[in-house]
Design a protein around this motif. Structure first.
Motif, PDB file in Angstrom:
ATOM      1  N   SER A  71       0.830  -1.142  -0.120  1.00  0.00           N
ATOM      2  CA  SER A  71      -0.022   0.041  -0.112  1.00  0.00           C
ATOM      3  C   SER A  71       0.851   1.341  -0.021  1.00  0.00           C
ATOM      4  CB  SER A  71      -1.034  -0.065   1.113  1.00  0.00           C
ATOM      5  OG  SER A  71      -1.583   1.098   1.269  1.00  0.00           O
ATOM      6  N   GLY A  72       0.555   2.173  -0.992  1.00  0.00           N
ATOM      7  CA  GLY A  72       1.371   3.448  -0.723  1.00  0.00           C
ATOM      8  C   GLY A  72       1.098   4.188  -1.976  1.00  0.00           C
ATOM      9  N   PHE A  73       1.957   5.190  -2.255  1.00  0.00           N
ATOM     10  CA  PHE A  73       1.695   6.525  -3.293  1.00  0.00           C
ATOM     11  C   PHE A  73       2.487   6.208  -4.310  1.00  0.00           C
ATOM     12  CE2 PHE A  73      -0.265   7.941   0.853  1.00  0.00           C
ATOM     13  CZ  PHE A  73      -1.369   8.674   0.365  1.00  0.00           C
ATOM     14  N   TYR A  74       2.195   6.515  -5.559  1.00  0.00           N
ATOM     15  CA  TYR A  74       2.991   6.508  -6.810  1.00  0.00           C
ATOM     16  C   TYR A  74       3.809   7.835  -6.614  1.00  0.00           C
ATOM     17  CZ  TYR A  74       1.356   2.028  -8.481  1.00  0.00           C
ATOM     18  OH  TYR A  74       0.918   0.815  -8.400  1.00  0.00           O
ATOM     19  N   VAL A  75       5.084   8.060  -6.605  1.00  0.00           N
ATOM     20  CA  VAL A  75       5.853   9.351  -6.564  1.00  0.00           C
ATOM     21  C   VAL A  75       6.763   9.619  -7.884  1.00  0.00           C
ATOM     22  CG1 VAL A  75       5.748   9.153  -4.010  1.00  0.00           C
ATOM     23  CG2 VAL A  75       7.811   8.090  -5.488  1.00  0.00           C
ATOM     24  N   ALA A  76       6.815   8.617  -8.669  1.00  0.00           N
ATOM     25  CA  ALA A  76       7.407   8.928 -10.082  1.00  0.00           C
ATOM     26  C   ALA A  76       6.875   7.904 -11.001  1.00  0.00           C
ATOM     27  CB  ALA A  76       8.794   8.853  -9.663  1.00  0.00           C
ATOM     28  N   ASN A  77       7.180   8.222 -12.114  1.00  0.00           N
ATOM     29  CA  ASN A  77       6.542   7.473 -13.369  1.00  0.00           C
ATOM     30  C   ASN A  77       7.897   7.267 -14.412  1.00  0.00           C
ATOM     31  OD1 ASN A  77       4.229   5.798 -13.913  1.00  0.00           O
ATOM     32  ND2 ASN A  77       3.992   6.900 -15.612  1.00  0.00           N
ATOM     33  N   PHE A  78       7.909   6.084 -14.898  1.00  0.00           N
ATOM     34  CA  PHE A  78       9.088   5.580 -15.850  1.00  0.00           C
ATOM     35  C   PHE A  78       8.600   4.864 -17.087  1.00  0.00           C
ATOM     36  CE2 PHE A  78      10.955   6.067 -11.616  1.00  0.00           C
ATOM     37  CZ  PHE A  78      11.737   7.116 -11.902  1.00  0.00           C
ATOM     38  N   LYS A  79       9.384   5.008 -18.224  1.00  0.00           N
ATOM     39  CA  LYS A  79       8.909   4.341 -19.204  1.00  0.00           C
ATOM     40  C   LYS A  79      10.058   3.264 -19.243  1.00  0.00           C
ATOM     41  CE  LYS A  79       8.864   4.560 -24.541  1.00  0.00           C
ATOM     42  NZ  LYS A  79       8.789   5.462 -25.490  1.00  0.00           N
ATOM     43  N   ALA A  80       9.744   1.833 -19.385  1.00  0.00           N
ATOM     44  CA  ALA A  80      10.721   0.765 -19.591  1.00  0.00           C
ATOM     45  C   ALA A  80      10.511   0.123 -21.013  1.00  0.00           C
ATOM     46  CB  ALA A  80      10.478  -0.283 -18.670  1.00  0.00           C
ATOM     47  N   PRO A  81      11.371   0.653 -21.790  1.00  0.00           N
ATOM     48  CA  PRO A  81      11.306   0.098 -23.234  1.00  0.00           C
ATOM     49  C   PRO A  81      11.666  -1.568 -23.611  1.00  0.00           C
ATOM     50  CG  PRO A  81      12.714   2.169 -23.100  1.00  0.00           C
ATOM     51  CD  PRO A  81      12.421   1.452 -21.937  1.00  0.00           C
ATOM     52  N   ASN A  82      11.005  -2.128 -24.710  1.00  0.00           N
ATOM     53  CA  ASN A  82      11.452  -3.426 -25.174  1.00  0.00           C
ATOM     54  C   ASN A  82      11.488  -4.349 -24.019  1.00  0.00           C
ATOM     55  OD1 ASN A  82      12.284  -1.928 -27.706  1.00  0.00           O
ATOM     56  ND2 ASN A  82      14.368  -1.375 -26.639  1.00  0.00           N
ATOM     57  N   GLN A  83      10.305  -4.404 -23.339  1.00  0.00           N
ATOM     58  CA  GLN A  83      10.231  -5.389 -22.289  1.00  0.00           C
ATOM     59  C   GLN A  83       9.562  -6.632 -22.939  1.00  0.00           C
ATOM     60  OE1 GLN A  83      11.287  -5.601 -19.245  1.00  0.00           O
ATOM     61  NE2 GLN A  83      12.423  -3.595 -19.674  1.00  0.00           N
ATOM     62  N   VAL A  84       9.776  -7.663 -22.631  1.00  0.00           N
ATOM     63  CA  VAL A  84       9.229  -9.344 -23.252  1.00  0.00           C
ATOM     64  C   VAL A  84       8.321  -9.782 -22.037  1.00  0.00           C
ATOM     65  CG1 VAL A  84       9.597 -11.365 -24.199  1.00  0.00           C
ATOM     66  CG2 VAL A  84      11.006  -9.312 -24.391  1.00  0.00           C
ATOM     67  N   ASP A  85       6.926  -9.940 -22.417  1.00  0.00           N
ATOM     68  CA  ASP A  85       6.000 -10.254 -21.479  1.00  0.00           C
ATOM     69  C   ASP A  85       5.921 -11.846 -21.682  1.00  0.00           C
ATOM     70  OD1 ASP A  85       4.542 -11.135 -23.640  1.00  0.00           O
ATOM     71  OD2 ASP A  85       3.011  -9.860 -23.203  1.00  0.00           O
ATOM     72  N   GLY A  86       5.127 -12.671 -20.895  1.00  0.00           N
ATOM     73  CA  GLY A  86       4.980 -13.982 -20.750  1.00  0.00           C
ATOM     74  C   GLY A  86       4.529 -14.866 -22.272  1.00  0.00           C
ATOM     75  N   THR A  87       4.123 -14.085 -22.876  1.00  0.00           N
ATOM     76  CA  THR A  87       3.528 -14.578 -24.315  1.00  0.00           C
ATOM     77  C   THR A  87       4.892 -14.176 -25.203  1.00  0.00           C
ATOM     78  OG1 THR A  87       2.460 -12.546 -24.724  1.00  0.00           O
ATOM     79  CG2 THR A  87       1.384 -14.444 -23.719  1.00  0.00           C
ATOM     80  N   GLY A  88       5.789 -13.710 -25.060  1.00  0.00           N
ATOM     81  CA  GLY A  88       6.970 -13.303 -25.977  1.00  0.00           C
ATOM     82  C   GLY A  88       6.727 -12.083 -26.698  1.00  0.00           C
ATOM     83  N   VAL A  89       5.822 -11.352 -26.213  1.00  0.00           N
ATOM     84  CA  VAL A  89       5.478  -9.839 -26.976  1.00  0.00           C
ATOM     85  C   VAL A  89       6.271  -8.888 -26.559  1.00  0.00           C
ATOM     86  CG1 VAL A  89       3.574  -8.181 -27.382  1.00  0.00           C
ATOM     87  CG2 VAL A  89       3.049 -10.613 -27.643  1.00  0.00           C
ATOM     88  N   VAL A  90       6.934  -8.207 -27.292  1.00  0.00           N
ATOM     89  CA  VAL A  90       7.675  -6.892 -26.893  1.00  0.00           C
ATOM     90  C   VAL A  90       7.104  -5.555 -26.853  1.00  0.00           C
ATOM     91  CG1 VAL A  90       9.920  -5.717 -27.340  1.00  0.00           C
ATOM     92  CG2 VAL A  90       9.966  -8.070 -28.036  1.00  0.00           C
TER      93      VAL A  90
END
Length: 230
Positions: A71-90
């Motif tokens: 539980s908490g507050f979001y204090v910053a936001n970032f973009k994480a490029p070129n990530q691969v999910d469990g289905t292999g999608v980038v």
């Protein structure tokens, strides 16, 4: 005769080594296939983040992929490029820094970067009740660090951007709740962490063929030399 005996013995030993390497590679291909075909681990009841991990402490591998609550507050936001999910999608992911108490924070994968503006609520100014999957930090960069962009999912890349004590690893959000209700958005499917064997199945099979072909070549050498001599 003695010289030929030692030569043939050496050739047989070398061929045996190549055959053994082929069998080892075949075992790795078989193990990799079993891992890839294994069902996804069941999602367990969430455990409080503070029970499984501590800020500024390396994450125990035994708790990797555990379901946690925070539980908490979001204090910053970032973009994480070129990530691969469990289905292999980038894709590019939205990653937020959640402050979970007065001094500590952890990275949270909230969803796709392209959908970051689709929420009806302004979640950055509200307390969030989070359920997610705890993961060990990434070791390889997927992009270059720049303003608002992180190269990998690893708290060490943002230590200079905050005075908070950071947890090792990150959380993939499964569910986010506000006081007024759920935050509805597409979630990221976690990449499987059970496959610890590098490479691909057919890559290992090709190495099996190469090793055994080399063994055949070594055993064929004496026959080839006799034919050339004649």
């Amino acid at each position: 005769m003695v010289k030929k005996f030692f030569e043939y013995t050496a050739l047989v030993l070398i061929a045996a080594v190549f055959v053994g390497l082929g069998l080892w590679q075949l075992d790795r291909a078989r193990d990799l296939k079993i891992i890839l075909n294994a069902p996804a681990p069941a999602i367990t009841a969430p455990v409080a983040l503070q029970v499984l991990a501590k800020p500024r402490t390396a994450l125990d591998t035994a708790v990797d992929s555990k379901t946690i609550s925070a539980s908490g507050f979001y204090v910053a936001n970032f973009k994480a490029p070129n990530q691969v999910d469990g289905t292999g999608v980038v894709n590019d992911w939205e990653v937020a820094l959640m402050q979970v108490d007065t001094t500590a924070a952890i990275l949270v994968v909230r969803g796709l970067w392209s959908e970051r503006l689709n929420e009806p609520q302004l979640s950055m100014s509200n307390r969030i009740e989070l359920t997610g999957i705890l993961r060990a930090h990434q070791n390889e960069d997927r992009a270059l660090n720049s303003a608002g962009v992180i190269s990998r999912l690893d708290s060490s890349v943002i230590v200079g951007l905050t005075d908070l004590d950071l947890y090792d690893g990150y959380v993939i959000a499964v569910d986010e709740k506000l006081r007024d209700g759920d935050i509805s958005r597409a979630r990221v499917t976690p990449e499987m962490r059970t496959a610890r064997i590098p490479g691909f199945y057919w890559q290992h099979i090709s190495y099996v063929v190469v090793w055994w072909l080399m063994a055949a070549v070594v055993l064929y050498l004496p026959i080839y030399r006799r034919r050339v001599a004649h």
